[in-house]
Design an enzyme around this catalytic site. Structure first.
Site, PDB file in Angstrom:
ATOM      1  CB  CYS A 110      21.069   0.625  16.177  1.00 27.91           C
ATOM      2  SG  CYS A 110      22.198  -0.440  16.040  1.00 27.91           S
ATOM      3  CG  HIS A 153      22.413   0.990  10.380  1.00 25.70           C
ATOM      4  ND1 HIS A 153      22.004   1.963  10.765  1.00 25.70           N
ATOM      5  CD2 HIS A 153      22.732  -0.202  10.962  1.00 25.70           C
ATOM      6  CE1 HIS A 153      22.002   1.565  12.274  1.00 25.70           C
ATOM      7  NE2 HIS A 153      22.179   0.045  12.087  1.00 25.70           N
ATOM      8  CD  GLU A 154      22.388  -3.764   9.155  1.00 19.85           C
ATOM      9  OE1 GLU A 154      21.408  -3.228   9.486  1.00 19.85           O
ATOM     10  OE2 GLU A 154      23.165  -4.302   9.935  1.00 19.85           O
ATOM     11  CG  HIS A 157      26.299  -2.812  12.936  1.00 19.02           C
ATOM     12  ND1 HIS A 157      26.512  -2.086  14.072  1.00 19.02           N
ATOM     13  CD2 HIS A 157      25.216  -2.392  12.506  1.00 19.02           C
ATOM     14  CE1 HIS A 157      25.390  -1.717  14.699  1.00 19.02           C
ATOM     15  NE2 HIS A 157      24.592  -1.894  13.516  1.00 19.02           N
TER      16      HIS A 157
END
Ligand code: K2U
Ligand code: NI
Length: 184
Positions: A110, A153-154, A157
């Site tokens: 990351c 993954h995004e 966030h």
């Protein structure tokens, strides 16, 4: 231009906030910010620009990583079949997903984490994402394997979730159930 100085690191509260939805149609300011996020990814994958500005290569970037509490993300990468994904997306959301899981056999990293965190990160193998693109058009995109991993993954966030939250603490390299690994 976004550089590493603009990217907040783990421990910064922005990374643990659930982001606010972006008002549609997107303002010029929001479009400009999202465009800069996409440009960061392109710059980070250009060897000369990357070296000149000391960037860390990235295939995705979410607004909380530049301390912007808005639900928007950018991706720029080619999947294992050579398909190019290059998007700025407002208000992305996973509208359906497979039961089957996947994970990157190398584990994940990351841009906001300046250390190695070993272990498998179980993800859905197939997802369908809805959102609004930089031109203000509705988008619905079906993703699998590596592309699905990047998008998850995004999107994590945008909900204050870090990749290592998914790693089994007792046995980080335990094979996730019903999962097929992606070797990148
Ligand atoms: O959100 C970010 O920090 C960007 C990550 C996204 C990501 C990490 C692992 C797996 C999927 C997506 C960076 O792209 S990490 C650096 C990187 C660069 C090239 C390929 C994979 C990971
Ligand atoms: Ni990240």
């Amino acid at each position: 231009m976004i550089t590493m100085e603009d990217i907040v690191r783990e421990g910064h509260p922005a990374l643990r906030k659930v982001t606010e939805e972006v008002d549609m149609p997107p303002s010029n300011e929001d479009k400009e910010t999202l465009n800069e996020m996409l440009q960061y990814l392109k710059n980070s994958q250009d060897e000369q620009v990357c070296d000149r500005y000391g960037l860390r290569p990235g295939v995705g970037l979410a607004a909380p990583q530049i301390n912007v509490n808005k639900r928007m993300m950018a991706v720029h990468f080619e999947d294992l079949n050579g398909k190019i994904y290059s998007h700025g997306i407002f208000n992305p959301r996973i509208i359906s997903h497979s039961v089957e899981k996947t994970y990157l056999s190398t584990g994940e990293g990351c841009l906001s984490v300046d250390r190695e965190v070993p272990g498998y990160v179980p993800r859905y193998r197939r997802i369908t994402v809805r959102g609004t693109d930089l031109e203000g058009n509705e988008l619905k995109i079906r993703l699998k394997d590596y592309a699905a991993i990047v998008f998850q993954h995004e999107i994590d966030h945008l909900h204050g979730i870090m990749f290592y939250d998914h790693i089994d603490q007792e046995n980080p390299f335990k094979e996730p159930e019903e999962a097929k690994p992606v070797d990148r």
